[in-house]
Design a protein around this motif. Structure first.
Motif, short mmCIF file in Angstrom:
data_model
loop_
_atom_site.label_atom_id
_atom_site.label_comp_id
_atom_site.label_asym_id
_atom_site.label_seq_id
_atom_site.Cartn_x
_atom_site.Cartn_y
_atom_site.Cartn_z
N SER A 101 -5.42 13.29 1.11
CA SER A 101 -5.36 15.26 1.43
C SER A 101 -6.42 15.60 1.88
N LYS A 102 -6.73 16.25 3.09
CA LYS A 102 -7.73 16.66 3.33
C LYS A 102 -8.13 17.58 2.88
N THR A 103 -7.48 18.30 1.87
CA THR A 103 -7.83 19.73 1.39
C THR A 103 -8.39 19.26 -0.25
N PHE A 104 -7.50 18.14 -0.89
CA PHE A 104 -6.89 17.56 -1.85
C PHE A 104 -6.51 18.90 -2.69
N THR A 105 -5.80 19.62 -2.19
CA THR A 105 -5.17 21.23 -3.18
C THR A 105 -3.80 21.24 -3.43
N GLU A 130 2.82 19.07 -3.78
CA GLU A 130 3.27 18.07 -3.77
C GLU A 130 2.46 17.09 -3.82
N THR A 131 1.58 17.04 -2.85
CA THR A 131 0.95 15.18 -2.89
C THR A 131 -0.20 15.42 -3.86
N ALA A 132 -0.51 16.57 -5.24
CA ALA A 132 -1.11 16.89 -6.30
C ALA A 132 0.00 16.20 -7.24
N THR A 133 0.98 16.80 -7.14
CA THR A 133 2.41 16.20 -8.13
C THR A 133 2.52 15.00 -8.08
N ASN A 134 2.78 14.45 -6.99
CA ASN A 134 2.76 12.78 -6.84
C ASN A 134 2.27 12.11 -6.68
N VAL A 169 0.75 -1.45 0.30
CA VAL A 169 0.15 0.11 0.24
C VAL A 169 0.74 1.45 -0.02
N LEU A 170 1.09 2.15 -0.86
CA LEU A 170 1.47 3.26 -1.22
C LEU A 170 0.73 5.47 -1.17
N ASN A 171 1.18 4.80 0.53
CA ASN A 171 0.43 6.46 0.26
C ASN A 171 1.22 7.89 0.37
N ILE A 172 0.24 8.35 -0.70
CA ILE A 172 0.84 9.46 -0.76
C ILE A 172 -0.25 10.60 -0.19
N GLY A 173 0.94 11.25 0.35
CA GLY A 173 0.16 13.12 1.21
C GLY A 173 1.74 13.30 1.77
N ILE A 174 1.25 14.67 2.70
CA ILE A 174 2.32 15.25 3.58
C ILE A 174 1.48 15.84 4.00
N GLY A 175 2.03 16.49 5.43
CA GLY A 175 2.03 16.79 6.64
C GLY A 175 1.39 15.37 7.10
N PRO A 182 4.11 -0.94 4.19
CA PRO A 182 3.38 0.63 3.81
C PRO A 182 4.58 1.19 3.14
N ARG A 183 4.65 2.26 2.39
CA ARG A 183 5.36 3.06 1.51
C ARG A 183 4.95 4.16 1.42
N PHE A 184 5.84 5.60 1.22
CA PHE A 184 5.31 6.25 2.02
C PHE A 184 5.60 7.67 0.67
N LEU A 185 5.28 8.11 0.15
CA LEU A 185 5.69 9.00 -0.71
C LEU A 185 4.85 11.01 -0.23
N SER A 186 5.75 11.72 -0.07
CA SER A 186 5.29 12.83 0.39
C SER A 186 6.08 14.11 0.30
#
Ligand code: F6P
Length: 560
Positions: free
Chosen positions: A217-221, A224-228, A159-165, A188-192
Motif C-alpha cells: 500500500s503506497k499510502t498504508f491508509t 480495504e488493504t487495512a481490513t484485509n 506469497v500472498l500480496n494484500i493490496g488494491i488498485g 502467488p496469491r492476491f487479496l484485494s
C-alpha cells in the motif's frame, strides 16, 4: 512513418490543430479504411512502427497521410516535446499533488542519474530506487535459497500480496504473465477486495507456516488493504502465535510510520517515494511478489524492457515514437471520431489480466474532464477500456464489436512464439487474431452474404430473411502489436509502451494524468455511511434512495 501532406498547417495552434482534424474527419469517405488500402498497397509498411522485434501496425485505421500530419501537428501544438522533457527532468507534472511522475527512475539502469524535483529540493530518484532494488534482490534471493524461512523453520512456498488498485493489478497481471507457462518459484496469491470471502477462501487454501504475506500500500491508509491485512494477521497469529507476524509479514509502502504502528519491523519494509504513482508502482517494491514468484531475472528483465521503452520514448522523434503514435491513433478514434470504447485483446492466456491492469492505467489516469487550468476539457478524453483474452472474447462480446451499432477500435496483442510445445495451437491462436482484425476491416456485403447462402443451397426465402443479419459493415479499425516472445523484457516494454501512451494522451488533452481525485468522494461517503449499517444505529442524512436502501439492507440482515 512519413509526413507528406502539404495542405495541413504543421505550425498550427492547438485550436487550429483540433479544427484541422475535425475537417479531416468530416471528409466524404474519411472512414473508408478499405479504400486507403486500395489506394496505397504499401500502406501496412508505411503505417507500421517498430522498435527491435516489436511492431505496431496502425494501417487498419482511417489515419491517412493528412490525418497523420494533422495529429503530429496537434502533438506539437499541445507542447508534447516540452511535456516529455519536463517528465524526464523530474518536474512536478502531477500539478494538483505537487509531485513528479518518476516511475522511469525505478527501472533506470545502474549508474544512470534521474532526478526528481521536490518542493524541498532535488533528489537522485534513480539512486534511491537502485538502493531499494538491491535490498529487494537480496531478500528475494534469501527467500528462494531458504535462508529466510517462516516461524516454524519451514521454507516459504506461497506469497500472498494484500493490496488494491495499483498495489494489486500490476503485480497480479505480471505474476500471471510470467509464471503461467513455467510455474512459479513461490505460488502467488492476491487479496484485494474488502469482500471477506476472499480471505475466507485463501485461509482454506494456504498454510500459514509456509506463507509470506506482503502488505502493499503506497499510502498504508487504504481501508480495504487495512481490513484485509488485519484479517490475514488474525489468521496467521491465530495459527502460529503473535510473534510469527514479524517473521511472515513484509510491507511495501511510502508510509513507514503507519507500517511501524502495524507492527512490521523496519528491515521488513521496502519503501518508495511519492513520485511513484499507485498505478505505476509495480516497478517499485510493490513488484516484490513478481520477483518472488517469477524470479529476480524475470523481474529485472521487466525493468530492462521498460527502460528500453523509456529511452525510445524520450529520444525518438515524435513521428517514429511508438507510444506517441499509439496515443495519436487513440486520440483520432476517441476525440476526433468520437468512438467511446477501446477494446484490448491479447491473444495470450498469460496476459489474461492485462485489460484489467490497463483499465486502471488508462481510466484512472485519463478519465478526467478538467484541464490543468481548471477549465472544462474541450474534447472527449479516455474511452471505456475493456478486454479479455482472444480467442475467448470471440465467443462473447466480439459479436458487438463486429456488428453492433457503435465502432469500437481494437488493440490486438500477440507474441509470435509461445512458451509451450504445441506449435499448432499457437498457429490456431495467431490465425484467429489476424482473422479477427481482417474481418473487422473487410466486412461482408449483403450481396456477398446472399451469394454465400445461395452457394450453400439455401432457399431464396431464407436468403431474404437471413442475409441482412449476416452483413458486416467492415471498416472497423484495429491496431496489431506483435513481438517475438513474451518474457520479462517484452512484458516490461509492453507495459511501458502503454504507460507513455497514456501520458502522451493526457498531455495532448491538457489534463493531469497522474492524479485521481475521482476516487475520493466515494471513499469519504463510504466512511460516513459505514456506521449507518450497524444494528440499531440512527441513520444519517442521505438522499431518499440511499436511505431506503440502507433500511432495506438492515431489514434483510435482521441484525440486532
Ligand atoms: O483508490 C485509488 C487508489 O488511490 C489508486 O490510485 C491506488 O493504486 C489504490 O487506491 C491503492 O492505494 P494504496 O497503494 O495507497 O493502498
Amino acid at each position: 512513418m512519413p509526413v507528406e501532406a502539404d495542405s495541413i498547417d504543421q505550425d498550427a495552434t492547438p485550436q487550429e490543430a483540433w479544427s484541422q482534424l475535425a475537417i479531416l474527419a468530416d471528409r466524404a469517405g474519411a472512414m473508408d479504411i478499405r479504400a486507403l488500402f486500395a489506394a496505397d498497397p504499401r500502406r501496412a509498411e508505411t503505417y507500421t512502427a517498430t522498435l527491435d522485434d516489436l511492431s505496431i501496425d496502425f494501417s487498419k485505421s482511417s489515419v491517412d497521410a493528412d490525418a497523420h500530419t494533422a495529429l503530429l501537428a496537434l502533438a506539437e501544438a499541445a507542447g508534447l516535446r516540452a511535456f516529455r522533457d519536463k517528465l524526464f527532468a523530474g518536474y512536478a507534472v502531477n500539478s494538483t499533488e505537487g509531485r513528479a511522475a518518476m516511475h522511469m527512475a525505478l527501472r533506470a539502469p545502474e549508474g544512470e542519474a534521474m532526478l526528481a524535483v521536490l518542493p524541498t529540493g532535488i533528489e537522485n530518484a534513480a539512486a534511491i530506487a537502485i538502493a531499494e532494488r538491491r535490498r529487494m534482490q537480496d531478500f528475494v534471493t534469501r527467500v528462494h535459497e531458504g535462508d529466510i524461512v517462516g516461524a516454524t523453520g519451514q521454507r516459504f512456498t506461497h506469497v500472498l500480496n494484500i493490496g488494491i488498485g495499483g498495489s494489486d493489478l500490476g503485480p497480479r497481471m505480471a505474476c500471471e504473465a510470467l509464471t503461467l507457462a513455467r510455474g512459479a518459484m513461490l505460488t502467488p496469491r492476491f487479496l484485494s477486495n474488502v469482500d471477506g470471502t476472499g480471505m475466507q477462501a485463501l485461509a482454506r487454501e494456504l498454510d500459514p507456516a509456509t506463507t509470506l504475506v506482503l502488505v502493499a500500500s503506497k499510502t498504508f491508509t487504504t481501508q480495504e488493504t487495512a481490513t484485509n491485512a488485519a484479517a490475514a494477521r488474525d489468521w496467521l497469529a491465530g495459527a502460529l502465535g503473535e510473534a510469527a507476524v514479524g517473521v511472515h509479514f513484509v510491507a511495501l509502502s511510502t508510509n513507514r510510520l503507519a507500517v511501524a504502528s502495524f507492527g512490521i519491523a523496519d528491515d521488513r519494509v521496502f519503501g518508495f517515494r511519492d513520485w511513484v504513482g499507485g498505478r505505476y508502482s509495480l516497478w517499485s517494491p510493490v513488484g516484490l511478489s513478481i520477483a518472488l514468484a517469477a524470479g529476480w531475472e524475470a523481474f529485472q528483465g521487466m525493468l530492462d524492457g521498460a527502460a528500453t521503452m523509456d529511452r525510445h520514448f524520450r529520444d525518438a522523434d515524435l513521428a517514429e515514437n511508438l507510444p506517441v503514435l499509439l496515443a495519436l491513433v487513440g486520440i483520432w478514434h476517441s476525440s476526433v471520431l468520437g468512438y467511446r470504447a477501446q477494446c484490448v485483446l491479447a491473444y495470450d492466456d498469460r496476459l489474461k489480466r492485462f485489460p484489467a491492469y490497463l483499465q486502471q492505467l488508462e481510466m484512472e489516469s485519463n478519465g478526467k474532464s478538467v484541464t490543468l487550468s481548471g477549465a472544462a476539457v474541450g474534447h472527449p478524453t479516455c474511452p471505456v477500456i475493456f478486454g479479455e483474452p482472444g480467442t475467448d472474447a470471440q465467443h462473447s462480446f466480439m459479436q458487438l464489436v463486429h456488428q453492433g451499432t457503435q465502432v469500437i477500435p481494437v488493440d490486438f496483442i500477440l507474441a509470435a512464439n509461445a512458451d509451450h510445445d504445441r506449435p499448432q495451437a499457437h498457429r490456431v491462436l495467431a490465425a484467429n487474431a489476424f482473422a479477427q482484425a481482417e474481418a473487422l476491416l473487410r466486412g461482408r456485403t449483403l450481396e456477398e452474404a446472399a451469394a454465400e447462402m445461395r452457394n450453400a443451397g439455401q432457399p431464396e426465402a431464407a436468403v431474404a430473411a437471413v442475409a441482412p443479419h449476416r452483413v458486416f459493415s467492415g471498416n472497423r479499425p484495429s491496431t496489431t502489436i506483435l513481438f517475438e516472445k513474451l518474457d520479462g523484457f517484452a512484458l516490461g516494454r509492453l507495459i511501458a509502451l502503454y504507460e507513455h501512451k497514456v501520458a502522451v494522451q493526457g498531455a495532448i488533452w491538457g489534463i493531469n494524468s497522474f492524479d485521481q481525485w475521482g476516487v475520493e468522494l466515494g471513499k469519504v461517503l463510504a466512511g460516513g455511511l459505514l456506521p449507518d449499517l450497524a444494528p440499531g444505529a440512527a441513520p444519517g442524512e442521505h438522499d431518499g434512495s440511499t436511505s431506503a436502501l440502507i433500511r432495506r439492507f438492515r431489514d434483510l440482515r435482521r441484525e440486532r
